[in-house]
Design an enzyme around this catalytic site. Structure first.
Site, PDB file in Angstrom:
ATOM      1  N   GLY A  32     -79.079  -6.832  32.542  1.00  0.00           N
ATOM      2  CA  GLY A  32     -79.237  -8.287  32.626  1.00  0.00           C
ATOM      3  C   GLY A  32     -80.595  -8.745  33.117  1.00  0.00           C
ATOM      4  O   GLY A  32     -80.940  -9.927  32.984  1.00  0.00           O
TER       5      GLY A  32
ATOM      6  N   SER B 180     -86.804 -16.095  40.602  1.00  0.00           N
ATOM      7  CA  SER B 180     -87.854 -16.725  39.804  1.00  0.00           C
ATOM      8  C   SER B 180     -89.181 -16.870  40.555  1.00  0.00           C
ATOM      9  O   SER B 180     -90.237 -16.654  39.960  1.00  0.00           O
ATOM     10  CB  SER B 180     -87.378 -18.084  39.283  1.00  0.00           C
ATOM     11  OG  SER B 180     -86.336 -17.879  38.354  1.00  0.00           O
TER      12      SER B 180
ATOM     13  N   ALA C 129     -66.911 -17.341  28.457  1.00  0.00           N
ATOM     14  CA  ALA C 129     -67.122 -18.624  27.776  1.00  0.00           C
ATOM     15  C   ALA C 129     -67.689 -19.651  28.746  1.00  0.00           C
ATOM     16  O   ALA C 129     -67.502 -20.846  28.580  1.00  0.00           O
ATOM     17  CB  ALA C 129     -65.804 -19.115  27.172  1.00  0.00           C
TER      18      ALA C 129
ATOM     19  N   ARG D 295     -61.011 -22.267  27.003  1.00  0.00           N
ATOM     20  CA  ARG D 295     -62.474 -22.411  27.052  1.00  0.00           C
ATOM     21  C   ARG D 295     -63.119 -21.698  25.858  1.00  0.00           C
ATOM     22  O   ARG D 295     -64.100 -22.188  25.287  1.00  0.00           O
ATOM     23  CB  ARG D 295     -62.969 -21.792  28.361  1.00  0.00           C
ATOM     24  CG  ARG D 295     -63.847 -22.695  29.154  1.00  0.00           C
ATOM     25  CD  ARG D 295     -64.165 -22.069  30.481  1.00  0.00           C
ATOM     26  NE  ARG D 295     -65.432 -22.577  30.990  1.00  0.00           N
ATOM     27  CZ  ARG D 295     -66.056 -22.067  32.033  1.00  0.00           C
ATOM     28  NH1 ARG D 295     -65.547 -21.025  32.669  1.00  0.00           N
ATOM     29  NH2 ARG D 295     -67.191 -22.574  32.429  1.00  0.00           N
TER      30      ARG D 295
ATOM     31  N   ARG E 284     -60.994 -15.126  29.794  1.00  0.00           N
ATOM     32  CA  ARG E 284     -59.763 -15.182  30.593  1.00  0.00           C
ATOM     33  C   ARG E 284     -59.033 -16.482  30.303  1.00  0.00           C
ATOM     34  O   ARG E 284     -57.850 -16.482  29.995  1.00  0.00           O
ATOM     35  CB  ARG E 284     -60.121 -15.089  32.082  1.00  0.00           C
ATOM     36  CG  ARG E 284     -58.960 -15.346  32.992  1.00  0.00           C
ATOM     37  CD  ARG E 284     -59.358 -15.256  34.442  1.00  0.00           C
ATOM     38  NE  ARG E 284     -60.360 -16.249  34.828  1.00  0.00           N
ATOM     39  CZ  ARG E 284     -60.821 -16.404  36.042  1.00  0.00           C
ATOM     40  NH1 ARG E 284     -60.389 -15.624  37.013  1.00  0.00           N
ATOM     41  NH2 ARG E 284     -61.721 -17.327  36.326  1.00  0.00           N
TER      42      ARG E 284
ATOM     43  N   ALA F  81     -73.518 -19.252  30.667  1.00  0.00           N
ATOM     44  CA  ALA F  81     -74.385 -18.213  30.107  1.00  0.00           C
ATOM     45  C   ALA F  81     -73.858 -17.769  28.744  1.00  0.00           C
ATOM     46  O   ALA F  81     -74.636 -17.541  27.808  1.00  0.00           O
ATOM     47  CB  ALA F  81     -74.461 -17.032  31.068  1.00  0.00           C
TER      48      ALA F  81
ATOM     49  N   ASP G 275     -82.454 -19.645  28.074  1.00  0.00           N
ATOM     50  CA  ASP G 275     -81.538 -18.520  28.307  1.00  0.00           C
ATOM     51  C   ASP G 275     -81.188 -17.842  26.980  1.00  0.00           C
ATOM     52  O   ASP G 275     -81.074 -16.616  26.904  1.00  0.00           O
ATOM     53  CB  ASP G 275     -80.237 -19.008  28.972  1.00  0.00           C
ATOM     54  CG  ASP G 275     -80.412 -19.245  30.469  1.00  0.00           C
ATOM     55  OD1 ASP G 275     -81.312 -18.625  31.075  1.00  0.00           O
ATOM     56  OD2 ASP G 275     -79.651 -20.058  31.022  1.00  0.00           O
TER      57      ASP G 275
ATOM     58  N   LYS H 271     -77.846 -27.611  35.637  1.00  0.00           N
ATOM     59  CA  LYS H 271     -78.355 -27.466  34.267  1.00  0.00           C
ATOM     60  C   LYS H 271     -77.889 -28.589  33.324  1.00  0.00           C
ATOM     61  O   LYS H 271     -78.653 -29.029  32.471  1.00  0.00           O
ATOM     62  CB  LYS H 271     -77.950 -26.104  33.692  1.00  0.00           C
ATOM     63  CG  LYS H 271     -78.698 -24.930  34.336  1.00  0.00           C
ATOM     64  CD  LYS H 271     -78.330 -23.623  33.662  1.00  0.00           C
ATOM     65  CE  LYS H 271     -79.102 -22.457  34.254  1.00  0.00           C
ATOM     66  NZ  LYS H 271     -78.876 -21.203  33.527  1.00  0.00           N
TER      67      LYS H 271
HETATM   68  P1  NDP Z   1     -69.753 -19.541  34.713  1.00  0.00           P
HETATM   69  O1  NDP Z   1     -69.100 -19.810  36.031  1.00  0.00           O
HETATM   70  O2  NDP Z   1     -70.168 -20.675  33.861  1.00  0.00           O
HETATM   71  O3  NDP Z   1     -68.782 -18.592  33.839  1.00  0.00           O
HETATM   72  C1  NDP Z   1     -68.156 -17.463  34.413  1.00  0.00           C
HETATM   73  C2  NDP Z   1     -67.464 -16.653  33.329  1.00  0.00           C
HETATM   74  O4  NDP Z   1     -66.897 -15.470  33.951  1.00  0.00           O
HETATM   75  C3  NDP Z   1     -66.312 -17.390  32.647  1.00  0.00           C
HETATM   76  O5  NDP Z   1     -66.165 -16.928  31.323  1.00  0.00           O
HETATM   77  C4  NDP Z   1     -65.117 -16.948  33.508  1.00  0.00           C
HETATM   78  O6  NDP Z   1     -63.878 -17.024  32.848  1.00  0.00           O
HETATM   79  C5  NDP Z   1     -65.474 -15.500  33.749  1.00  0.00           C
HETATM   80  N1  NDP Z   1     -64.791 -14.964  34.942  1.00  0.00           N
HETATM   81  C6  NDP Z   1     -65.091 -15.228  36.228  1.00  0.00           C
HETATM   82  N2  NDP Z   1     -64.227 -14.579  37.046  1.00  0.00           N
HETATM   83  C7  NDP Z   1     -63.360 -13.901  36.235  1.00  0.00           C
HETATM   84  C8  NDP Z   1     -62.251 -13.053  36.474  1.00  0.00           C
HETATM   85  N3  NDP Z   1     -61.846 -12.758  37.724  1.00  0.00           N
HETATM   86  N4  NDP Z   1     -61.603 -12.510  35.403  1.00  0.00           N
HETATM   87  C9  NDP Z   1     -62.015 -12.798  34.137  1.00  0.00           C
HETATM   88  N5  NDP Z   1     -63.069 -13.600  33.840  1.00  0.00           N
HETATM   89  C10 NDP Z   1     -63.726 -14.145  34.897  1.00  0.00           C
HETATM   90  O7  NDP Z   1     -71.001 -18.594  35.067  1.00  0.00           O
HETATM   91  P2  NDP Z   1     -72.305 -18.324  34.190  1.00  0.00           P
HETATM   92  O8  NDP Z   1     -71.922 -18.285  32.779  1.00  0.00           O
HETATM   93  O9  NDP Z   1     -73.385 -19.224  34.610  1.00  0.00           O
HETATM   94  O10 NDP Z   1     -72.728 -16.859  34.716  1.00  0.00           O
HETATM   95  C11 NDP Z   1     -71.959 -15.701  34.399  1.00  0.00           C
HETATM   96  C12 NDP Z   1     -72.707 -14.467  34.921  1.00  0.00           C
HETATM   97  O11 NDP Z   1     -73.943 -14.323  34.225  1.00  0.00           O
HETATM   98  C13 NDP Z   1     -73.068 -14.520  36.400  1.00  0.00           C
HETATM   99  O12 NDP Z   1     -72.854 -13.231  36.943  1.00  0.00           O
HETATM  100  C14 NDP Z   1     -74.555 -14.824  36.402  1.00  0.00           C
HETATM  101  O13 NDP Z   1     -75.224 -14.289  37.526  1.00  0.00           O
HETATM  102  C15 NDP Z   1     -75.006 -14.127  35.135  1.00  0.00           C
HETATM  103  N6  NDP Z   1     -76.193 -14.730  34.536  1.00  0.00           N
HETATM  104  C16 NDP Z   1     -77.241 -13.911  34.209  1.00  0.00           C
HETATM  105  C17 NDP Z   1     -78.350 -14.423  33.630  1.00  0.00           C
HETATM  106  C18 NDP Z   1     -79.493 -13.518  33.315  1.00  0.00           C
HETATM  107  O14 NDP Z   1     -80.609 -14.015  33.035  1.00  0.00           O
HETATM  108  N7  NDP Z   1     -79.299 -12.226  33.294  1.00  0.00           N
HETATM  109  C19 NDP Z   1     -78.483 -15.862  33.299  1.00  0.00           C
HETATM  110  C20 NDP Z   1     -77.311 -16.650  33.642  1.00  0.00           C
HETATM  111  C21 NDP Z   1     -76.206 -16.078  34.244  1.00  0.00           C
HETATM  112  P3  NDP Z   1     -62.979 -18.369  32.959  1.00  0.00           P
HETATM  113  O15 NDP Z   1     -63.539 -19.311  31.930  1.00  0.00           O
HETATM  114  O16 NDP Z   1     -61.619 -17.908  32.622  1.00  0.00           O
HETATM  115  O17 NDP Z   1     -63.119 -18.872  34.364  1.00  0.00           O
END
Ligand code: NDP
Length: 280
Positions: free
Chosen positions: A247, A23, A136, A164, A160, A139, A109, A72
């Site tokens: 992204g 940012s 879920a 959630r 996964r 983001a 977002d 957040k």
């Molecule tokens: P969270 O930690 O809130 O959520 C992570 C998500 O990924 C959950 O749904 C989680 O599933 C899933 N996940 C993580 N590891 C695994 C795995 N090994 N197998 C299956 N599912 C998995 O993170 P955010 O939502 O904040 O961010 C998610 C991604 O989005 C990040 O890479 C972040 O950098 C990117 N992002 C990009 C933005 C942009 O502007 N382009 C803005 C915000 C985020 P579970 O619920 O089962 O744990």
């Protein structure tokens, strides 16, 4: 403490960690391009210090701040006012300080995701077919909110941890169909959009393994992971002819409302900005 007169404006991004944030570079590019006197700085703030930081920043001349992980939800709770969207999502990423130090919270977002999709795929019609979203987390919640508001008739949500996905469906109502990860083939069949909102495929994370068979080739495929920019999901989608949306667009577009509120000019998202943010 009172703000000194003058038109030098300050804003920043609050996170822990924050050093990796793009940012400052993004807003710095716009400040230079529009010759606006001001600065946008990274602010490394730990959770116990967030409330005190938000009380002090307006008093030392900050117009506002972005908020990133892990603050957040807390930022929303500390705000004086919040947009309906931030309340629905349960998290704020853009704070604007009023003259009396009170805080307006928003979540950009959701709008950033939609603006990025519409800029890359102007022909995409939200009402035409179901959308499939993977993830879920925080983001995903913003993306679900954006897609429902845009008018998708059905949203297939795979995660996964199924609980959630079900919780998001309970929050947002009957247009969301929560599905276990194993239901991916059915979830892609006939879909008009696929979004990866998990962290899978990000550098240092496990790969996202999903077969795209059954997904119509007209459906845009979005990955909100932006390191790497071309994820294996996007490469596979491109190879079979689907339009792809990386992204970085979401990251750039979510920054627009904050910059406009703090620095007084609506900035453009274009190739020059992408290049500035991607430069080594
Ligand atoms: P969270 O930690 O809130 O959520 C992570 C998500 O990924 C959950 O749904 C989680 O599933 C899933 N996940 C993580 N590891 C695994 C795995 N090994 N197998 C299956 N599912 C998995 O993170 P955010 O939502 O904040 O961010 C998610 C991604 O989005 C990040 O890479 C972040 O950098 C990117 N992002 C990009 C933005 C942009 O502007 N382009 C803005 C915000 C985020 P579970 O619920 O089962 O744990």
């Amino acid at each position: 403490m009172t703000q000194e007169p003058g038109n030098y404006r300050l804003a920043g991004v609050i996170g822990d960690p924050v050093a990796h944030s793009r940012s400052p570079r993004l807003h710095g590019h716009w400040l230079a391009r529009y010759a606006i006197p001001g600065a946008y700085v990274p602010l490394h703030v730990r959770a116990p210090d967030l409330a005190e930081t938000l009380r002090l920043l307006p008093r030392i001349g900050f117009a506002g701040a972005n908020v990133t992980l892990p603050h957040k939800e807390a930022a929303l709770a500390l705000a004086s006012r919040a947009t309906p969207r931030a309340r629905r999502i349960g998290a704020a990423n853009t704070l604007t300080f009023a003259a009396d130090g009170s805080i307006d919270a928003d979540n950009t977002d959701a709008g950033g995701f939609l603006a990025s999709l519409q800029a890359a795929c102007p022909g995409w019609q939200p009402g035409e077919a179901p959308a499939t979203v993977l993830g879920a987390g925080g983001a995903a919640r913003a993306i679900v909110d954006a897609l429902l508001e845009a008018g998708v008739p059905e949203l297939r949500l795979l995660n996964r941890s199924f609980a959630r996905a079900r919780e998001l469906a309970q929050h947002y109502g009957p247009r969301i169909h929560p599905l276990p990860w194993s239901a991916a083939p059915e979830a892609l069949s006939g879909a008009g959009l696929l979004v990866n909102a998990t962290s899978l495929g990000m550098a240092g994370q496990p790969p996202l393994e999903i077969a795209l068979d059954g997904l119509p080739t007209a459906a845009p495929v979005c990955d909100i992971v932006y390191v790497p920019l071309e994820t294996p999901l996007l490469a596979a989608a491109r190879a079979r002819g689907n339009p792809v949306v990386d992204g970085l667009g979401m990251l750039l577009h979510q920054a627009v409302p904050g910059f406009e509120r703090w620095f007084g000019r609506r900035p453009e998202v274009d190739e020059a900005l992408r290049a500035a943010v991607l430069a080594p």
